[in-house]
Motif scaffolding. Structure first.
Motif, PDB file in Angstrom:
ATOM      1  N   UNK A 132       0.835  -1.217   0.000  1.00 24.12           N
ATOM      2  CA  UNK A 132       0.000   0.000   0.000  1.00 24.12           C
ATOM      3  C   UNK A 132       0.863   1.258   0.000  1.00 24.12           C
ATOM      4  N   UNK A 133       2.150   1.118   0.348  1.00 21.86           N
ATOM      5  CA  UNK A 133       3.035   2.274   0.390  1.00 21.86           C
ATOM      6  C   UNK A 133       3.816   2.482  -0.908  1.00 21.86           C
ATOM      7  N   UNK A 134       3.617   1.587  -1.876  1.00 18.44           N
ATOM      8  CA  UNK A 134       4.353   1.721  -3.146  1.00 18.44           C
ATOM      9  C   UNK A 134       4.082   3.048  -3.832  1.00 18.44           C
ATOM     10  N   UNK A 155       4.822  10.900  10.998  1.00 19.48           N
ATOM     11  CA  UNK A 155       4.614  10.295  12.314  1.00 19.48           C
ATOM     12  C   UNK A 155       3.765   9.036  12.208  1.00 19.48           C
ATOM     13  N   UNK A 156       2.755   9.076  11.356  1.00 17.47           N
ATOM     14  CA  UNK A 156       1.895   7.907  11.153  1.00 17.47           C
ATOM     15  C   UNK A 156       2.671   6.759  10.524  1.00 17.47           C
ATOM     16  N   UNK A 157       3.523   7.054   9.544  1.00 19.53           N
ATOM     17  CA  UNK A 157       4.339   6.020   8.910  1.00 19.53           C
ATOM     18  C   UNK A 157       5.382   5.476   9.887  1.00 19.53           C
ATOM     19  N   UNK A 158       5.952   6.335  10.717  1.00 19.70           N
ATOM     20  CA  UNK A 158       6.920   5.894  11.726  1.00 19.70           C
ATOM     21  C   UNK A 158       6.283   4.859  12.651  1.00 19.70           C
ATOM     22  N   UNK A 159       5.069   5.155  13.137  1.00 16.86           N
ATOM     23  CA  UNK A 159       4.383   4.204  14.025  1.00 16.86           C
ATOM     24  C   UNK A 159       4.004   2.935  13.276  1.00 16.86           C
ATOM     25  N   UNK A 160       3.625   3.068  11.990  1.00 13.74           N
ATOM     26  CA  UNK A 160       3.275   1.893  11.186  1.00 13.74           C
ATOM     27  C   UNK A 160       4.493   0.986  10.973  1.00 13.74           C
ATOM     28  N   UNK A 161       5.667   1.585  10.867  1.00 18.51           N
ATOM     29  CA  UNK A 161       6.880   0.791  10.634  1.00 18.51           C
ATOM     30  C   UNK A 161       7.227  -0.084  11.827  1.00 18.51           C
ATOM     31  N   UNK A 162       6.666   0.214  12.984  1.00 19.46           N
ATOM     32  CA  UNK A 162       6.934  -0.596  14.180  1.00 19.46           C
ATOM     33  C   UNK A 162       6.240  -1.953  14.125  1.00 19.46           C
ATOM     34  N   UNK A 163       5.259  -2.119  13.248  1.00 20.60           N
ATOM     35  CA  UNK A 163       4.575  -3.414  13.127  1.00 20.60           C
ATOM     36  C   UNK A 163       5.018  -4.147  11.866  1.00 20.60           C
ATOM     37  N   UNK A 164       6.200  -3.796  11.362  1.00 19.58           N
ATOM     38  CA  UNK A 164       6.747  -4.493  10.188  1.00 19.58           C
ATOM     39  C   UNK A 164       7.117  -5.932  10.551  1.00 19.58           C
ATOM     40  N   UNK A 165       7.207  -6.776   9.534  1.00 15.86           N
ATOM     41  CA  UNK A 165       7.629  -8.158   9.735  1.00 15.86           C
ATOM     42  C   UNK A 165       8.938  -8.390   8.979  1.00 15.86           C
ATOM     43  N   UNK A 166       9.567  -9.499   9.239  1.00 14.88           N
ATOM     44  CA  UNK A 166      10.869  -9.800   8.646  1.00 14.88           C
ATOM     45  C   UNK A 166      10.777  -9.805   7.118  1.00 14.88           C
ATOM     46  N   UNK A 167      11.718  -9.116   6.487  1.00 14.30           N
ATOM     47  CA  UNK A 167      11.777  -9.106   5.028  1.00 14.30           C
ATOM     48  C   UNK A 167      11.002  -7.994   4.362  1.00 14.30           C
ATOM     49  N   UNK A 168      10.353  -7.140   5.144  1.00  9.97           N
ATOM     50  CA  UNK A 168       9.595  -6.030   4.551  1.00  9.97           C
ATOM     51  C   UNK A 168      10.533  -4.838   4.352  1.00  9.97           C
ATOM     52  N   UNK A 169      11.234  -4.840   3.252  1.00 12.98           N
ATOM     53  CA  UNK A 169      12.222  -3.799   2.979  1.00 12.98           C
ATOM     54  C   UNK A 169      11.594  -2.412   2.933  1.00 12.98           C
ATOM     55  N   UNK A 170      10.393  -2.330   2.393  1.00 10.61           N
ATOM     56  CA  UNK A 170       9.745  -1.023   2.262  1.00 10.61           C
ATOM     57  C   UNK A 170       9.455  -0.415   3.642  1.00 10.61           C
ATOM     58  N   UNK A 171       9.152  -1.268   4.624  1.00 10.74           N
ATOM     59  CA  UNK A 171       8.892  -0.762   5.970  1.00 10.74           C
ATOM     60  C   UNK A 171      10.191  -0.391   6.682  1.00 10.74           C
TER      61      UNK A 171
END
Length: 492
Positions: A132-134, A155-171
């Motif tokens: 969705x961030x592409x 700030x919203x993207x920063x908080x969203x990046x905290x729920x990234x999973x392994x291998x999510x380069x975009x996050x």
């Protein structure tokens, strides 16, 4: 016990009787702060009635239908309710709204809404693709620099990046991008946005203690000129209601601890009851979880007493005897122990009997023996560590890895927590006893984080300065104690 031991190649008779240098821990800073608390039942009942009235108004806001635009507003409302610590009142209503939001595939062109939707749905266990961030990336596969001027979006993207999973380069890229730009912008912002950015950078929402974040967010929300007065009033009332409940529980726990009076008898042990109680609040903060909080707190006190006894006082010979006698769980065998261990042994058995009594009152007597078994298991785990540290036995990697699962105390904390949960059947305890992957992962991560901090804090606080750099560790130790104290004062 999993794995085999490699025996030391030198005589260990002297080592087995050696007592390590005893470290005296700083006394509790709280004195009678919590034991003197007076619980006002009438005031608490008045708050409860006001909360029930306001809840109905907020519930109507949550369930109100609307267009796609209003769904976005609903997403913001849900985020606000959750950050203010009110979501436990509206679990069903929020889940219904999130189902609608998750099934609505409309594109969000702004970064703030896209990141907010991503984070909230992931936190509620929905499968959401980071693709969705592409649309926010430039031709080089980096986040477009034009976004650097959108502080709320960052700030919203920063908080969203905290729920990234392994291998999510975009996050991972999103985390680096937002961290850089938020740090650069922080000093130029007006309050309360500046305070929110600084707070997030230091303590990301997803990785922090929820009750502390609630206290912080109430102050941010109160300063927001667009705040909803009904929601704010409910949040402040609810926080005060829970705070008084926690004070009452902590008062009871501290009085229980003072009556036992272990500290006058076990001079080598830490006195950290308020700090330990806050541990239980990290996971179990709702009013209905009172028994779970107190059971976890008392088991954590047992773990603390164990840790200090095995690591800071007992000889290998004494520890081995204690572990074997505890395994048999027989009060008649107590006289075979040294005097200080008799005190610990009696304390453990009497505390367990309290668990049995509470479980029986709730028709959950079947649950108590599981707590007894994890207490025994922790004793074995600490006993192993003592022998390994002194070189009486050297573990194989398999044995060491199996033991850290135990000494992480994750199983000691999760098992008593289930005592007060009606939904936790005998099958649930069996599931936990069979070492599910989820809990094993939590145990390994917890122990790893503990070990990573040992050079600065854990060796000074839990193992004593004999293996720490005294000057650097003492500074971190004192700083951390002050931070813990501030946390307790904010929520209790």
């Amino acid at each position: 016990m999993a794995g085999k031991f490699v025996q030391a190649t030198y005589p260990s008779d002297d080592i087995s009787r050696r007592r390590l240098p005893i470290e005296k821990f700083a006394p509790s800073i709280w004195a009678d702060t919590f034991t003197s608390f007076s619980f006002d039942i009438q005031a608490q009942e008045k708050r409860s009635k006001a909360i029930e009235s306001l809840k109905e108004k907020v519930r109507e806001m949550i369930i109100a239908g609307g267009s796609n635009h209003e769904l976005n507003e609903k997403l913001i409302l849900i985020d606000t309710v959750e950050r203010l610590g009110l979501a436990y009142h509206f679990k069903h209503e929020i889940e219904e709204q999130l189902e609608s939001i998750a099934s609505n595939l409309s594109e969000h062109n702004d970064l703030y809404t896209s990141a907010l939707r991503f984070r909230i749905l992931r936190q509620h266990h929905y499968l959401v693709s980071s693709s969705v961030f592409n649309k926010f990336m430039d031709q080089d596969g980096k986040f477009d620099e034009i976004l650097s001027r959108d502080v709320k979006g960052l700030l919203s993207l920063f908080e969203a990046s905290q729920v990234r999973i392994h291998g999510e380069d975009i996050m991972e890229e999103g985390l680096a991008f937002t961290t850089h730009h938020l740090n650069a912008l922080a000093q130029t912002l007006d309050c309360p946005l500046q305070d929110q950015v600084k707070r997030a950078l230091e303590h990301p929402l997803h990785r922090n203690f929820s009750r502390i974040e609630v206290r912080k967010y109430i102050s941010f929300y109160e300063k927001d000129c667009l705040h909803n007065k009904v929601i704010l009033e409910l949040a402040m009332l609810d926080f005060t209601y829970l705070q008084n409940l926690y004070k009452k529980e902590l008062c009871d726990l501290c009085r229980w601890w003072d009556n036992i009076d272990l500290m006058s008898k076990l001079t080598y042990a830490r006195d950290r009851v308020p700090e330990i109680y806050v541990w239980s609040l990290v996971v179990y903060f709702e009013p209905k979880d009172s028994l779970s909080r107190l059971a976890v707190a008392k088991c954590t006190i047992i773990a603390s007493i164990f840790d200090d006894m095995y690591d800071n006082y007992a000889t290998v010979e004494e520890a081995e005897a204690f572990t074997k006698i505890l395994e048999r769980w027989d009060i008649d065998e107590m006289d075979r122990l040294p005097d200080y261990m008799k005190i610990v042994y009696k304390f453990i058995l009497s505390t367990y009997e309290e668990f049995v009594c509470e479980a029986s009152k709730r028709g959950r007597l079947f649950a108590a023996p599981y707590v007894r078994e994890v207490i025994k298991e922790l004793s074995r785990g600490y006993n192993n560590e003592l022998k390994w540290f002194l070189g009486v036995q050297m573990p194989t990697l398999e044995a060491y890895n199996a033991n850290i699962i135990i000494t992480s105390v994750v199983f000691l904390l999760t098992t008593p927590a289930l005592l007060g949960m009606k939904s936790a059947t005998d099958e649930v305890f069996h599931w936990l006893l069979n070492r599910p992957k989820l809990v094993l992962a939590a145990a390994r991560i917890g122990r790893l984080l503990d070990d990573l901090g040992s050079d600065k804090l854990h060796e000074f606080e839990a193992r004593g300065p004999r293996r720490a750099n005294a000057h650097g560790s003492h500074h971190v130790y004192e700083t951390t104690r002050r931070n813990k104290a501030r946390s307790i004062e904010q929520i209790c």
